[in-house]
Design a protein around this motif. Structure first.
Motif, PDB file in Angstrom:
ATOM      1  N   THR A   1       0.849  -1.190   0.000  1.00 58.52           N
ATOM      2  CA  THR A   1       0.000   0.000   0.000  1.00 58.52           C
ATOM      3  C   THR A   1       0.888   1.244   0.000  1.00 58.52           C
ATOM      4  O   THR A   1       2.106   1.162   0.177  1.00 58.52           O
ATOM      5  CB  THR A   1      -0.898   0.028   1.249  1.00 58.52           C
ATOM      6  OG1 THR A   1      -0.052   0.052   2.402  1.00 58.52           O
ATOM      7  CG2 THR A   1      -1.836  -1.161   1.297  1.00 58.52           C
ATOM      8  N   ARG A   2       0.280   2.414  -0.163  1.00 60.77           N
ATOM      9  CA  ARG A   2       1.035   3.669  -0.117  1.00 60.77           C
ATOM     10  C   ARG A   2       1.710   3.824   1.254  1.00 60.77           C
ATOM     11  O   ARG A   2       2.815   4.343   1.349  1.00 60.77           O
ATOM     12  CB  ARG A   2       0.119   4.870  -0.378  1.00 60.77           C
ATOM     13  CG  ARG A   2      -0.548   4.910  -1.725  1.00 60.77           C
ATOM     14  CD  ARG A   2       0.352   5.194  -2.874  1.00 60.77           C
ATOM     15  NE  ARG A   2       1.005   6.491  -2.770  1.00 60.77           N
ATOM     16  CZ  ARG A   2       1.992   6.870  -3.565  1.00 60.77           C
ATOM     17  NH1 ARG A   2       2.434   6.086  -4.511  1.00 60.77           N
ATOM     18  NH2 ARG A   2       2.545   8.043  -3.417  1.00 60.77           N
ATOM     19  N   LEU A   3       1.065   3.352   2.301  1.00 62.30           N
ATOM     20  CA  LEU A   3       1.644   3.396   3.641  1.00 62.30           C
ATOM     21  C   LEU A   3       2.934   2.577   3.685  1.00 62.30           C
ATOM     22  O   LEU A   3       3.959   3.048   4.172  1.00 62.30           O
ATOM     23  CB  LEU A   3       0.644   2.873   4.676  1.00 62.30           C
ATOM     24  CG  LEU A   3       1.150   2.672   6.096  1.00 62.30           C
ATOM     25  CD1 LEU A   3       1.620   3.995   6.691  1.00 62.30           C
ATOM     26  CD2 LEU A   3       0.066   2.062   6.962  1.00 62.30           C
ATOM     27  N   ALA A   4       2.901   1.366   3.161  1.00 62.76           N
ATOM     28  CA  ALA A   4       4.079   0.504   3.158  1.00 62.76           C
ATOM     29  C   ALA A   4       5.205   1.126   2.333  1.00 62.76           C
ATOM     30  O   ALA A   4       6.371   1.097   2.732  1.00 62.76           O
ATOM     31  CB  ALA A   4       3.725  -0.874   2.601  1.00 62.76           C
ATOM     32  N   LEU A   5       4.862   1.711   1.186  1.00 57.81           N
ATOM     33  CA  LEU A   5       5.868   2.349   0.339  1.00 57.81           C
ATOM     34  C   LEU A   5       6.510   3.541   1.041  1.00 57.81           C
ATOM     35  O   LEU A   5       7.724   3.738   0.982  1.00 57.81           O
ATOM     36  CB  LEU A   5       5.243   2.785  -0.983  1.00 57.81           C
ATOM     37  CG  LEU A   5       4.797   1.659  -1.921  1.00 57.81           C
ATOM     38  CD1 LEU A   5       4.024   2.226  -3.093  1.00 57.81           C
ATOM     39  CD2 LEU A   5       5.986   0.852  -2.385  1.00 57.81           C
ATOM     40  N   ALA A   6       5.689   4.356   1.707  1.00 56.14           N
ATOM     41  CA  ALA A   6       6.217   5.524   2.412  1.00 56.14           C
ATOM     42  C   ALA A   6       7.132   5.102   3.561  1.00 56.14           C
ATOM     43  O   ALA A   6       8.215   5.670   3.743  1.00 56.14           O
ATOM     44  CB  ALA A   6       5.079   6.388   2.933  1.00 56.14           C
ATOM     45  N   LEU A   7       6.717   4.107   4.328  1.00 55.78           N
ATOM     46  CA  LEU A   7       7.555   3.638   5.429  1.00 55.78           C
ATOM     47  C   LEU A   7       8.886   3.101   4.906  1.00 55.78           C
ATOM     48  O   LEU A   7       9.939   3.380   5.474  1.00 55.78           O
ATOM     49  CB  LEU A   7       6.830   2.559   6.242  1.00 55.78           C
ATOM     50  CG  LEU A   7       5.727   3.050   7.158  1.00 55.78           C
ATOM     51  CD1 LEU A   7       5.007   1.875   7.801  1.00 55.78           C
ATOM     52  CD2 LEU A   7       6.272   3.973   8.223  1.00 55.78           C
ATOM     53  N   LYS A   8       8.835   2.360   3.824  1.00 51.70           N
ATOM     54  CA  LYS A   8      10.060   1.826   3.234  1.00 51.70           C
ATOM     55  C   LYS A   8      10.973   2.961   2.773  1.00 51.70           C
ATOM     56  O   LYS A   8      12.181   2.935   2.993  1.00 51.70           O
ATOM     57  CB  LYS A   8       9.732   0.905   2.066  1.00 51.70           C
ATOM     58  CG  LYS A   8      10.951   0.250   1.471  1.00 51.70           C
ATOM     59  CD  LYS A   8      10.584  -0.689   0.346  1.00 51.70           C
ATOM     60  CE  LYS A   8      11.845  -1.272  -0.274  1.00 51.70           C
ATOM     61  NZ  LYS A   8      11.548  -2.073  -1.450  1.00 51.70           N
ATOM     62  N   ALA A   9      10.387   3.989   2.157  1.00 49.62           N
ATOM     63  CA  ALA A   9      11.176   5.126   1.674  1.00 49.62           C
ATOM     64  C   ALA A   9      11.852   5.861   2.830  1.00 49.62           C
ATOM     65  O   ALA A   9      12.936   6.424   2.664  1.00 49.62           O
ATOM     66  CB  ALA A   9      10.291   6.085   0.882  1.00 49.62           C
ATOM     67  N   TRP A  10      11.230   5.875   3.995  1.00 50.69           N
ATOM     68  CA  TRP A  10      11.792   6.568   5.161  1.00 50.69           C
ATOM     69  C   TRP A  10      12.633   5.630   6.024  1.00 50.69           C
ATOM     70  O   TRP A  10      13.060   5.994   7.106  1.00 50.69           O
ATOM     71  CB  TRP A  10      10.679   7.207   5.978  1.00 50.69           C
ATOM     72  CG  TRP A  10      10.132   8.460   5.355  1.00 50.69           C
ATOM     73  CD1 TRP A  10       9.463   8.564   4.169  1.00 50.69           C
ATOM     74  CD2 TRP A  10      10.229   9.780   5.865  1.00 50.69           C
ATOM     75  NE1 TRP A  10       9.126   9.863   3.935  1.00 50.69           N
ATOM     76  CE2 TRP A  10       9.582  10.640   4.959  1.00 50.69           C
ATOM     77  CE3 TRP A  10      10.773  10.337   7.003  1.00 50.69           C
ATOM     78  CZ2 TRP A  10       9.484  12.005   5.146  1.00 50.69           C
ATOM     79  CZ3 TRP A  10      10.671  11.699   7.210  1.00 50.69           C
ATOM     80  CH2 TRP A  10      10.033  12.515   6.282  1.00 50.69           C
ATOM     81  N   GLY A  11      12.842   4.391   5.576  1.00 47.39           N
ATOM     82  CA  GLY A  11      13.768   3.491   6.247  1.00 47.39           C
ATOM     83  C   GLY A  11      13.178   2.506   7.219  1.00 47.39           C
ATOM     84  O   GLY A  11      13.893   1.937   8.035  1.00 47.39           O
ATOM     85  N   ALA A  12      11.875   2.266   7.153  1.00 47.36           N
ATOM     86  CA  ALA A  12      11.241   1.301   8.061  1.00 47.36           C
ATOM     87  C   ALA A  12      10.652   0.151   7.249  1.00 47.36           C
ATOM     88  O   ALA A  12      10.109   0.364   6.168  1.00 47.36           O
ATOM     89  CB  ALA A  12      10.159   1.974   8.882  1.00 47.36           C
ATOM     90  N   SER A  13      10.743  -1.047   7.773  1.00 42.34           N
ATOM     91  CA  SER A  13      10.237  -2.205   7.051  1.00 42.34           C
ATOM     92  C   SER A  13       8.803  -2.572   7.440  1.00 42.34           C
ATOM     93  O   SER A  13       8.152  -3.331   6.732  1.00 42.34           O
ATOM     94  CB  SER A  13      11.156  -3.405   7.281  1.00 42.34           C
ATOM     95  OG  SER A  13      11.245  -3.685   8.664  1.00 42.34           O
ATOM     96  N   SER A  14       8.333  -2.060   8.571  1.00 34.59           N
ATOM     97  CA  SER A  14       6.984  -2.358   9.043  1.00 34.59           C
ATOM     98  C   SER A  14       6.534  -1.255   9.992  1.00 34.59           C
ATOM     99  O   SER A  14       7.315  -0.378  10.361  1.00 34.59           O
ATOM    100  CB  SER A  14       6.961  -3.702   9.766  1.00 34.59           C
ATOM    101  OG  SER A  14       7.720  -3.619  10.959  1.00 34.59           O
ATOM    102  N   LYS A  15       5.275  -1.332  10.408  1.00 37.24           N
ATOM    103  CA  LYS A  15       4.771  -0.349  11.373  1.00 37.24           C
ATOM    104  C   LYS A  15       5.502  -0.473  12.705  1.00 37.24           C
ATOM    105  O   LYS A  15       5.848   0.530  13.316  1.00 37.24           O
ATOM    106  CB  LYS A  15       3.271  -0.547  11.591  1.00 37.24           C
ATOM    107  CG  LYS A  15       2.423  -0.189  10.396  1.00 37.24           C
ATOM    108  CD  LYS A  15       0.962  -0.414  10.733  1.00 37.24           C
ATOM    109  CE  LYS A  15       0.063  -0.245   9.540  1.00 37.24           C
ATOM    110  NZ  LYS A  15      -1.347  -0.432   9.893  1.00 37.24           N
TER     111      LYS A  15
END
Length: 95
Positions: free
Chosen positions: A66-80
């Protein structure tokens, strides 16, 4: 036509908005959005990771991120959970 930040034209395929999307948002709302801080111990990064790590909703839909997962990945996180942990660590380092 709707603003670029609400269409795929203003969205970065890797998550978040691109420069055109941020400019469109500023023109329509008067608000300002800074480019992402994707690494380091910046307080903006900690704030984003904490906020997005607490967002409801799935990380995948129909087998795609999802866009949430993509944004987190872009900011360096693999999950919530990873986002919340990184935010806590950054805030602790900055104290």
């Amino acid at each position: 036509m709707t603003a670029a930040w609400t269409r795929s034209e203003g969205k970065n395929p890797k998550g978040g908005l691109n420069a055109k999307g941020r400019a469109s948002y500023k023109a329509q709302t008067g608000g300002t959005l800074k480019p992402p801080v994707k690494s380091g111990d910046n307080p903006r990064r900690a704030s984003f990771l904490a906020r997005m790590g607490s967002m409801p909703g799935p990380m995948e839909k129909n087998g795609k991120p999802t866009r949430l997962a993509l944004a987190l990945k872009a900011w360096g996180a693999s999950s919530k959970e990873d986002a919340r942990a990184k935010a806590k660590a950054i805030l602790a380092k900055n104290k």
